[in-house]
Design an enzyme around this catalytic site. Structure first.
Site, PDB file in Angstrom:
ATOM      1  N   GLN A  92       0.819  -1.216   0.000  1.00 56.18           N
ATOM      2  CA  GLN A  92       0.000   0.000   0.000  1.00 56.18           C
ATOM      3  C   GLN A  92       0.853   1.267   0.000  1.00 56.18           C
ATOM      4  OE1 GLN A  92      -2.785  -0.351   3.257  1.00 56.18           O
ATOM      5  NE2 GLN A  92      -3.452  -2.373   2.599  1.00 56.18           N
ATOM      6  N   CYS A  93       1.956   1.226  -0.699  1.00 53.83           N
ATOM      7  CA  CYS A  93       2.904   2.329  -0.762  1.00 53.83           C
ATOM      8  C   CYS A  93       2.745   3.044  -2.107  1.00 53.83           C
ATOM      9  CB  CYS A  93       4.319   1.756  -0.625  1.00 53.83           C
ATOM     10  SG  CYS A  93       5.662   2.943  -0.802  1.00 53.83           S
ATOM     11  N   GLY A  94       3.087   4.320  -2.140  1.00 55.27           N
ATOM     12  CA  GLY A  94       3.070   5.049  -3.394  1.00 55.27           C
ATOM     13  C   GLY A  94       4.028   4.456  -4.416  1.00 55.27           C
ATOM     14  N   THR A 128       4.470   1.157  -4.721  1.00 60.36           N
ATOM     15  CA  THR A 128       4.037  -0.211  -5.002  1.00 60.36           C
ATOM     16  C   THR A 128       3.950  -0.531  -6.494  1.00 60.36           C
ATOM     17  OG1 THR A 128       2.911  -0.320  -2.879  1.00 60.36           O
ATOM     18  CG2 THR A 128       2.254  -1.950  -4.507  1.00 60.36           C
TER      19      THR A 128
END
Length: 161
Positions: free
Chosen positions: A36-38, A40
């Site tokens: 759920q990371c920018g 990803t």
């Protein structure tokens, strides 16, 4: 005697112990990941270079970590589903680990010692990448924002594939 990359092991997403020595003779790109990371969407680029070069000896190893903004909150099953469904990841993924602090996985302690980064000797964020030569020597550390395509060019320049 000094530790070697091949001395370590880790648990796969499926719960099996995997020895790093299983990858002897391969060029390895090891990445701490998060669903759920920018950053990803880098999974897509990583999968592309893995598909393109796996026959030439490239292995990408993904290590999920929830230490940066709680961006990997799920269990192994949800991580596996997310990687597969959203990005078609086929390279080996491991059980969630810690990359900083007292619970740091021994493999990441070793990598940070061999290839210290900024700031200090810690991992700054998700998608920090470590390149390991076919002889097991840690070669280069790439920042979280370094895109897989740039790493692909580096691999070609250094004739690692």
């Amino acid at each position: 005697m000094e530790a070697s990359f091949y001395d370590f092991s880790a648990t796969s997403l499926q719960g099996k112990e995997v020895k790093m020595s299983d990858f002897k003779g391969k060029t390895i790109l090891l990445v701490n990941t998060a669903s759920q990371c920018g950053l990803t969407p880098q999974y897509e680029g990583l999968e592309k270079i893995y598909e393109k070069y796996k026959e030439k000896g490239l292995v990408i190893l993904g290590f999920p970590c929830n230490q940066f903004g709680n961006q990997e909150p799920g269990d192994e099953k949800s991580i596996a589903e997310g990687c597969l469904l959203n990005y078609g990841v086929s390279f080996p993924m491991f059980a969630k680990i810690e990359v900083n602090g007292p619970g740091t996985h021994p493999l990441f302690k070793y990598l940070k010692k061999e290839l210290p980064g900024f700031p200090g000797n810690s991992i700054k964020w998700n998608f920090t990448k470590f390149l390991i030569a076919p002889d097991g020597k840690p070669l280069k550390r790439f920042s979280p924002i370094t895109k897989p395509e740039k790493i692909e060019r580096y691999l070609a320049q250094k004739a690692l594939l």
